[in-house]
Design an enzyme around this catalytic site. Structure first.
Site, PDB file in Angstrom:
ATOM      1  N   MET A   1       0.901  -1.091  -0.069  1.00  0.00           N
ATOM      2  CA  MET A   1       0.002  -0.210  -0.122  1.00  0.00           C
ATOM      3  C   MET A   1       0.777   1.485  -0.209  1.00  0.00           C
ATOM      4  O   MET A   1       0.483   2.385   0.194  1.00  0.00           O
ATOM      5  CB  MET A   1      -1.025   0.149   1.269  1.00  0.00           C
ATOM      6  CG  MET A   1      -1.836  -1.231   1.228  1.00  0.00           C
ATOM      7  SD  MET A   1      -3.525  -0.794   1.972  1.00  0.00           S
ATOM      8  CE  MET A   1      -2.857  -0.611   3.681  1.00  0.00           C
ATOM      9  N   GLY A   2       2.256   1.035  -0.453  1.00  0.00           N
ATOM     10  CA  GLY A   2       2.971   2.080  -0.361  1.00  0.00           C
ATOM     11  C   GLY A   2       3.650   2.546   0.694  1.00  0.00           C
ATOM     12  O   GLY A   2       3.391   2.053   1.755  1.00  0.00           O
ATOM     13  N   ASN A   3       4.316   3.988   0.861  1.00  0.00           N
ATOM     14  CA  ASN A   3       4.857   4.670   1.967  1.00  0.00           C
ATOM     15  C   ASN A   3       6.113   3.622   2.417  1.00  0.00           C
ATOM     16  O   ASN A   3       5.928   2.972   3.484  1.00  0.00           O
ATOM     17  CB  ASN A   3       3.918   4.780   3.176  1.00  0.00           C
ATOM     18  CG  ASN A   3       4.673   5.610   3.985  1.00  0.00           C
ATOM     19  OD1 ASN A   3       4.971   5.299   5.407  1.00  0.00           O
ATOM     20  ND2 ASN A   3       5.314   6.806   3.721  1.00  0.00           N
TER      21      ASN A   3
ATOM     22  N   HIS B   1       9.587  -3.261   3.244  1.00  0.00           N
ATOM     23  CA  HIS B   1       9.031  -3.600   1.964  1.00  0.00           C
ATOM     24  C   HIS B   1      10.265  -3.942   1.271  1.00  0.00           C
ATOM     25  O   HIS B   1      10.291  -4.861   0.175  1.00  0.00           O
ATOM     26  CB  HIS B   1       8.538  -2.336   1.480  1.00  0.00           C
ATOM     27  CG  HIS B   1       7.270  -2.200   2.228  1.00  0.00           C
ATOM     28  ND1 HIS B   1       6.926  -0.955   3.031  1.00  0.00           N
ATOM     29  CD2 HIS B   1       5.807  -2.709   2.245  1.00  0.00           C
ATOM     30  CE1 HIS B   1       5.524  -0.862   3.421  1.00  0.00           C
ATOM     31  NE2 HIS B   1       4.937  -1.927   3.137  1.00  0.00           N
TER      32      HIS B   1
ATOM     33  N   GLN C   1     -10.454  -2.446   2.258  1.00  0.00           N
ATOM     34  CA  GLN C   1      -9.970  -3.189   3.465  1.00  0.00           C
ATOM     35  C   GLN C   1      -9.874  -2.123   4.587  1.00  0.00           C
ATOM     36  O   GLN C   1      -9.265  -2.824   5.705  1.00  0.00           O
ATOM     37  CB  GLN C   1      -8.733  -3.840   3.259  1.00  0.00           C
ATOM     38  CG  GLN C   1      -7.368  -2.902   3.295  1.00  0.00           C
ATOM     39  CD  GLN C   1      -6.072  -3.628   2.528  1.00  0.00           C
ATOM     40  OE1 GLN C   1      -5.893  -3.898   1.467  1.00  0.00           O
ATOM     41  NE2 GLN C   1      -5.100  -3.837   3.597  1.00  0.00           N
TER      42      GLN C   1
ATOM     43  N   LYS D   1       4.679 -10.047   9.189  1.00  0.00           N
ATOM     44  CA  LYS D   1       4.203  -9.363  10.355  1.00  0.00           C
ATOM     45  C   LYS D   1       2.776  -9.556  10.226  1.00  0.00           C
ATOM     46  O   LYS D   1       1.945  -9.444  11.367  1.00  0.00           O
ATOM     47  CB  LYS D   1       4.341  -7.874  10.114  1.00  0.00           C
ATOM     48  CG  LYS D   1       4.101  -6.952  11.247  1.00  0.00           C
ATOM     49  CD  LYS D   1       4.626  -5.590  11.138  1.00  0.00           C
ATOM     50  CE  LYS D   1       3.944  -4.857  10.141  1.00  0.00           C
ATOM     51  NZ  LYS D   1       2.467  -4.452  10.374  1.00  0.00           N
TER      52      LYS D   1
ATOM     53  N   SER E   1       6.765  -0.728  10.146  1.00  0.00           N
ATOM     54  CA  SER E   1       5.356  -0.675   9.674  1.00  0.00           C
ATOM     55  C   SER E   1       5.165   0.933   9.265  1.00  0.00           C
ATOM     56  O   SER E   1       5.604   1.645  10.026  1.00  0.00           O
ATOM     57  CB  SER E   1       4.410  -0.956  10.875  1.00  0.00           C
ATOM     58  OG  SER E   1       3.038  -0.437  10.293  1.00  0.00           O
ATOM     59  N   SER E   2       4.408   1.039   8.014  1.00  0.00           N
ATOM     60  CA  SER E   2       3.982   2.388   7.669  1.00  0.00           C
ATOM     61  C   SER E   2       3.227   3.286   8.815  1.00  0.00           C
ATOM     62  O   SER E   2       3.409   4.445   8.908  1.00  0.00           O
ATOM     63  CB  SER E   2       2.975   2.412   6.509  1.00  0.00           C
ATOM     64  OG  SER E   2       3.926   1.772   5.408  1.00  0.00           O
TER      65      SER E   2
END
Ligand code: PAF
Length: 284
Positions: free
Chosen positions: A30-32, A37, A61, A151, A187-188
Site C-alpha cells: 500500500m506504499g509508503n 518492504h 480493506q 508481520k 510498519s508504515s
C-alpha cells in the site's frame, strides 16, 4: 524500472518476460515503503528473475472509522526507493482501474473461517477487502511468485487459503519480519506514533519474547495470554488481543507446546500495532 499506468501495459511486459523464459515475482504493497518492504523485493528477487511491486491504498480493506484518509501516500519516494532496490516494475493503479464498477459494486472474494478471528473480529470486513484486492492484483500482474510479510501473519494465511481455493498458479512466500534495532516491527503506521508512544511501542516485541519464554517454561497458554494483556495495558496500550494459536490459527489445547505462534494487536493512542512470534523460534 518500468512504471505501468494501465493493466494492458503491465500484462504486455509480464507476457514478454515470461515468453523469454523469465520468472516473475510480485510484491503487493500500500506504499509508503520502508526497509521491510524493500526486504520483500529482495526476497522476491531470490525466487524470480523480474520483480513487480504494486502500490495501491485499497479502500475496501479499511473500516469506516479507520485511517484510509490519512494513510500516507508517497508514490514518488516509493518509486525512487523501488528503483534503488532493483525492482523491475511498479504498478500503481487508480481506484477506478482496480474497481471499474466502483468499490461499492465490486465483485468480492470472501475467505471463510480464519477471517472471523483475531484481526477479523476487530476489523470486520478487513480480510474481505484484502482477499478481493489481492485476487484482482494476482489477475492483473499474473506473477509466478508473490511475497507477503509475516508481520501480517493472519493475512498471509488468508492469502494461502485464497490461492489454494481459487487455484492461482502462484507460489506464496512469507518473508521474515523486519524490525528496528529496539525490536519494533517496521510498519508504515509507526510514523503516526508520537515520540513518547514510539518509546513505549517496542514493549510489544518484548512481551512476545516473554510469551515465548513462559510457554517454553511450561506455563499454561491461557495464563500467558492474560498476563501479556495485563502487562501491555499497564504500559499504556489498549489491547485488542494477546493470543496463542497453532500456526494454522486454530485454537491449541492448553498443554500444547509445539507449532505455536503468539500474536498481539494493541493500540497506542490512535495507532494500531500488530506483531507476532513463532514460539519455536530462537531468533528474536
Ligand atoms: O499488506 C498490505 O500492505 C495490504 O494488505 C496488501 C496485501 C497490499 C493488500 O492491499
Amino acid at each position: 524500472m518500468h512504471t505501468f499506468t494501465t493493466v494492458e501495459a503491465l500484462r504486455e511486459q509480464v507476457r514478454a518476460w515470461k515468453h523469454a523464459g523469465l520468472r516473475v515475482g510480485f510484491v503487493p504493497t500500500m506504499g509508503n515503503l520502508h526497509d521491510g518492504h524493500y526486504s520483500l523485493v529482495g526476497l522476491a528477487h531470490a525466487h524470480a528473475d523480474k520483480v513487480v511491486a504494486s502500490v495501491f491504498v485499497n479502500p475496501t480493506q479499511f473500516g469506516p472509522n479507520e485511517d484510509f484518509a490519512r494513510y500516507p501516500r508517497t508514490l514518488d519516494a516509493d518509486a525512487q526507493g523501488l528503483a534503488a532496490h532493483g525492482c523491475d516494475g511498479l504498478f500503481a493503479p487508480t481506484v477506478a482501474q482496480m474497481y471499474p464498477c466502483g468499490a461499492e459494486q465490486a465483485v468480492q472474494v470472501r475467505v471463510p473461517g480464519i477471517t472471523t478471528i483475531l484481526d477479523g473480529a476487530h476489523r470486520p470486513g478487513h480480510f474481505d477487502g484484502v482477499a478481493t484486492v489481492v485476487a484482482r492484483l494476482f489477475n492483473m500482474v499474473q506473477p509466478d511468485v508473490a511475497v507477503f510479510g509475516r508481520k501480517d501473519y493472519q493475512q498471509l494465511r488468508v492469502i494461502d487459503y485464497l490461492v489454494r481455493e481459487l487455484a492461482f498458479p502462484i507460489a506464496i512466500i512469507g518473508a521474515p519480519i523486519a524490525r528496528a534495532a529496539d525490536g519494533l516491527a517496521l510498519s508504515s503506521r509507526n510514523q503516526y506514533l508520537s515520540s513518547a508512544e514510539r518509546a513505549v511501542a517496542p514493549e510489544i516485541h518484548r512481551a512476545l519474547l516473554s510469551m515465548r519464554a513462559a510457554v517454553q517454561a511450561g506455563q499454561s497458554l491461557k495464563a500467558v495470554e492474560a498476563e501479556t494483556a495485563a502487562r501491555l495495558t499497564a504500559a499504556g496500550f489498549a489491547v485488542d488481543y494477546a493470543a496463542i494459536h497453532r500456526a494454522d490459527l486454530s485454537q491449541p489445547a492448553d498443554d500444547e507446546r509445539s507449532g505455536l505462534i503468539a500474536l498481539i494487536a494493541a493500540r497506542l493512542g490512535s495507532t494500531r500495532l500488530i506483531d507476532n512470534l513463532a514460539l519455536g523460534e530462537t531468533a528474536a
